[in-house]
Design a protein around this motif. Structure first.
Motif, PDB file in Angstrom:
ATOM      1  N   LEU A  65      13.554  10.494 -12.668  1.00 48.87           N
ATOM      2  CA  LEU A  65      13.240  11.223 -11.649  1.00 48.87           C
ATOM      3  C   LEU A  65      12.383  10.990 -10.405  1.00 48.87           C
ATOM      4  O   LEU A  65      12.606  11.060  -9.413  1.00 48.87           O
ATOM      5  CB  LEU A  65      12.580  12.748 -11.979  1.00 48.87           C
ATOM      6  N   ALA A  66      11.171  10.184 -10.871  1.00 47.54           N
ATOM      7  CA  ALA A  66      10.266   9.940  -9.964  1.00 47.54           C
ATOM      8  C   ALA A  66      11.074   8.577  -9.113  1.00 47.54           C
ATOM      9  O   ALA A  66      10.739   8.366  -7.907  1.00 47.54           O
ATOM     10  CB  ALA A  66       9.136   9.190 -10.446  1.00 47.54           C
ATOM     11  N   GLY A  67      11.893   7.735  -9.881  1.00 49.04           N
ATOM     12  CA  GLY A  67      12.559   6.595  -9.263  1.00 49.04           C
ATOM     13  C   GLY A  67      13.369   7.160  -8.016  1.00 49.04           C
ATOM     14  O   GLY A  67      13.455   6.526  -7.060  1.00 49.04           O
ATOM     15  N   VAL A  68      14.067   8.148  -8.253  1.00 47.56           N
ATOM     16  CA  VAL A  68      14.957   8.718  -7.081  1.00 47.56           C
ATOM     17  C   VAL A  68      14.202   8.880  -5.899  1.00 47.56           C
ATOM     18  O   VAL A  68      14.626   8.574  -4.871  1.00 47.56           O
ATOM     19  CB  VAL A  68      15.968  10.031  -7.416  1.00 47.56           C
ATOM     20  N   ALA A  69      13.024   9.817  -6.198  1.00 47.53           N
ATOM     21  CA  ALA A  69      12.417  10.029  -4.998  1.00 47.53           C
ATOM     22  C   ALA A  69      11.753   8.713  -4.319  1.00 47.53           C
ATOM     23  O   ALA A  69      11.570   8.713  -3.124  1.00 47.53           O
ATOM     24  CB  ALA A  69      11.188  11.052  -5.449  1.00 47.53           C
ATOM     25  N   ARG A  70      11.262   7.751  -5.284  1.00 46.20           N
ATOM     26  CA  ARG A  70      10.848   6.467  -4.842  1.00 46.20           C
ATOM     27  C   ARG A  70      11.592   5.699  -3.916  1.00 46.20           C
ATOM     28  O   ARG A  70      11.360   5.159  -2.952  1.00 46.20           O
ATOM     29  CB  ARG A  70      10.176   5.551  -5.814  1.00 46.20           C
ATOM     30  N   PHE A  71      12.980   5.634  -4.414  1.00 45.27           N
ATOM     31  CA  PHE A  71      14.338   5.129  -3.560  1.00 45.27           C
ATOM     32  C   PHE A  71      14.109   5.743  -2.245  1.00 45.27           C
ATOM     33  O   PHE A  71      14.141   4.998  -1.049  1.00 45.27           O
ATOM     34  CB  PHE A  71      15.428   5.276  -4.320  1.00 45.27           C
ATOM     35  N   ALA A 123       0.920  -1.130   0.094  1.00 46.79           N
ATOM     36  CA  ALA A 123       0.046   0.064   0.052  1.00 46.79           C
ATOM     37  C   ALA A 123       0.942   1.177   0.072  1.00 46.79           C
ATOM     38  O   ALA A 123       0.630   2.154  -0.819  1.00 46.79           O
ATOM     39  CB  ALA A 123      -1.034   0.077   1.179  1.00 46.79           C
ATOM     40  N   GLN A 124       1.800   1.150   0.843  1.00 49.93           N
ATOM     41  CA  GLN A 124       2.808   2.499   0.843  1.00 49.93           C
ATOM     42  C   GLN A 124       3.446   2.615  -0.512  1.00 49.93           C
ATOM     43  O   GLN A 124       3.795   3.770  -0.808  1.00 49.93           O
ATOM     44  CB  GLN A 124       3.830   2.376   2.142  1.00 49.93           C
ATOM     45  N   SER A 125       4.002   1.474  -0.958  1.00 49.73           N
ATOM     46  CA  SER A 125       4.569   1.553  -2.188  1.00 49.73           C
ATOM     47  C   SER A 125       3.701   2.012  -3.472  1.00 49.73           C
ATOM     48  O   SER A 125       4.110   2.761  -4.387  1.00 49.73           O
ATOM     49  CB  SER A 125       5.339   0.156  -2.490  1.00 49.73           C
ATOM     50  N   ALA A 126       2.603   1.659  -3.245  1.00 49.17           N
ATOM     51  CA  ALA A 126       1.373   2.199  -4.355  1.00 49.17           C
ATOM     52  C   ALA A 126       1.447   3.610  -4.139  1.00 49.17           C
ATOM     53  O   ALA A 126       1.185   4.362  -5.309  1.00 49.17           O
ATOM     54  CB  ALA A 126       0.157   1.285  -4.091  1.00 49.17           C
ATOM     55  N   GLY A 127       1.277   4.224  -3.130  1.00 47.96           N
ATOM     56  CA  GLY A 127       1.277   5.627  -2.913  1.00 47.96           C
ATOM     57  C   GLY A 127       2.540   6.433  -3.511  1.00 47.96           C
ATOM     58  O   GLY A 127       2.269   7.316  -4.153  1.00 47.96           O
ATOM     59  N   SER A 128       3.597   5.753  -3.433  1.00 47.12           N
ATOM     60  CA  SER A 128       4.787   6.512  -4.398  1.00 47.12           C
ATOM     61  C   SER A 128       4.740   6.263  -5.645  1.00 47.12           C
ATOM     62  O   SER A 128       4.989   7.040  -6.328  1.00 47.12           O
ATOM     63  CB  SER A 128       6.093   5.971  -3.732  1.00 47.12           C
ATOM     64  N   ALA A 129       4.022   5.071  -6.163  1.00 42.39           N
ATOM     65  CA  ALA A 129       3.712   4.757  -7.423  1.00 42.39           C
ATOM     66  C   ALA A 129       2.893   5.748  -8.202  1.00 42.39           C
ATOM     67  O   ALA A 129       3.217   6.251  -9.309  1.00 42.39           O
ATOM     68  CB  ALA A 129       3.540   3.333  -7.574  1.00 42.39           C
ATOM     69  N   VAL A 130       1.990   6.103  -7.443  1.00 39.99           N
ATOM     70  CA  VAL A 130       0.826   7.108  -7.868  1.00 39.99           C
ATOM     71  C   VAL A 130       1.469   8.500  -8.166  1.00 39.99           C
ATOM     72  O   VAL A 130       1.346   8.960  -9.316  1.00 39.99           O
ATOM     73  CB  VAL A 130      -0.304   7.214  -6.850  1.00 39.99           C
ATOM     74  N   ALA A 131       2.327   8.755  -7.365  1.00 39.32           N
ATOM     75  CA  ALA A 131       3.124  10.038  -7.496  1.00 39.32           C
ATOM     76  C   ALA A 131       3.979   9.889  -8.855  1.00 39.32           C
ATOM     77  O   ALA A 131       4.166  10.538  -9.594  1.00 39.32           O
ATOM     78  CB  ALA A 131       3.874  10.303  -6.309  1.00 39.32           C
ATOM     79  N   ALA A 132       4.640   8.657  -8.986  1.00 40.67           N
ATOM     80  CA  ALA A 132       5.509   8.456 -10.301  1.00 40.67           C
ATOM     81  C   ALA A 132       4.628   8.469 -11.340  1.00 40.67           C
ATOM     82  O   ALA A 132       4.958   9.086 -12.288  1.00 40.67           O
ATOM     83  CB  ALA A 132       6.181   7.382  -9.827  1.00 40.67           C
TER      84      ALA A 132
END
Length: 174
Positions: free
Chosen positions: A123-129, A81-90
Motif C-alpha cells: 500500500l505504501a509502495g503504490v503511494a511512493r511510486f 532527501a525527497q525519497s527519504a520523506g516518502s520512506a518515512v511515511a512508508a
C-alpha cells in the motif's frame, strides 16, 4: 539542445516505470521484510524496521534513479532527501499496521506478520511510486535545475515517428 537530450535517456512510460518500480522496489522490499524479521530477533522490531528502512531506501532510490525512472545516472542528494520523506511515511504505515496486528492478535505467527507487513508495504509502495514519479524524479524539474534554464513544454517526435515524448525541454536564456 541535442547534447542535453543525448545525456538523458528517454523517460519510460507509466506502465513501464511501474513495472520497473515493482521489480526494483518490490525486490528490495521483499528482501527488507526478511531482514527486518531476522534483525528483530535481536533488537526491538521498530528499531529493526527503522534501520532496514534507511538502508533499503538508499538502495532503492539509486535503483529508481538509474533504472526505474530513467534519470540517467545516480540520484542527487535532493532526490535522496525527497525519497527519504516518502520512506518515512512508508515506515509509519508499516509500524501502525504491525501495532494494530499486535493489538488484535495476542501472539501472531511469523507468516501472519509477514502478510501484514508486506500488505502495508505494498500500500505504501503504490503511494511512493506516485510521489517518486511525479515529484522526486519529475523529468522537467531535474533537467531545468541541471542546466539552469526556463522551460517550454512541447510535443515532439523522438528517435522514431511512432515514439513521442510527453515533453521536451527547450532552454532559452532567462
Amino acid at each position: 539542445m541535442e547534447a542535453a537530450q543525448s545525456r538523458h535517456q528517454a523517460a519510460p512510460g507509466t506502465f513501464a516505470a511501474f513495472a520497473r518500480f515493482v521489480l526494483c522496489g518490490g525486490g528490495v522490499g521483499l528482501a527488507s521484510s526478511f531482514a527486518v524479521a531476522a534483525l528483530a530477533s535481536w533488537i526491538p522490531w521498530s528499531l529493526a524496521n527503522a534501520m532496514i528502512t534507511v538502508a533499503s531506501t538508499l538502495l532503492a532510490t539509486e535503483l529508481h534513479a538509474r533504472f526505474t525512472f530513467g534519470a540517467g545516472g545516480r540520484a542527487t542528494w535532493r532526490q535522496h532527501a525527497q525519497s527519504a520523506g516518502s520512506a518515512v511515511a512508508a515506515y509509519v504505515v508499516t509500524c501502525v499496521a504491525m501495532l494494530v496486528l499486535q493489538q488484535l492478535v495476542a501472539a501472531p505467527g511469523a507468516v501472519l506478520e509477514q502478510v501484514v507487513y508486506l500488505s502495508a508495504s505494498a500500500l505504501a509502495g503504490v503511494a511512493r511510486f506516485a510521489v517518486l514519479r511525479l515529484v522526486v524524479f519529475a523529468r522537467n524539474r531535474s533537467q531545468l535545475a541541471a542546466v539552469g534554464c526556463t522551460a517550454r513544454p512541447v510535443r515532439a517526435a523522438v528517435a522514431r515517428a511512432e515514439v513521442q515524448a510527453d515533453a521536451v525541454v527547450l532552454c532559452r536564456a532567462a
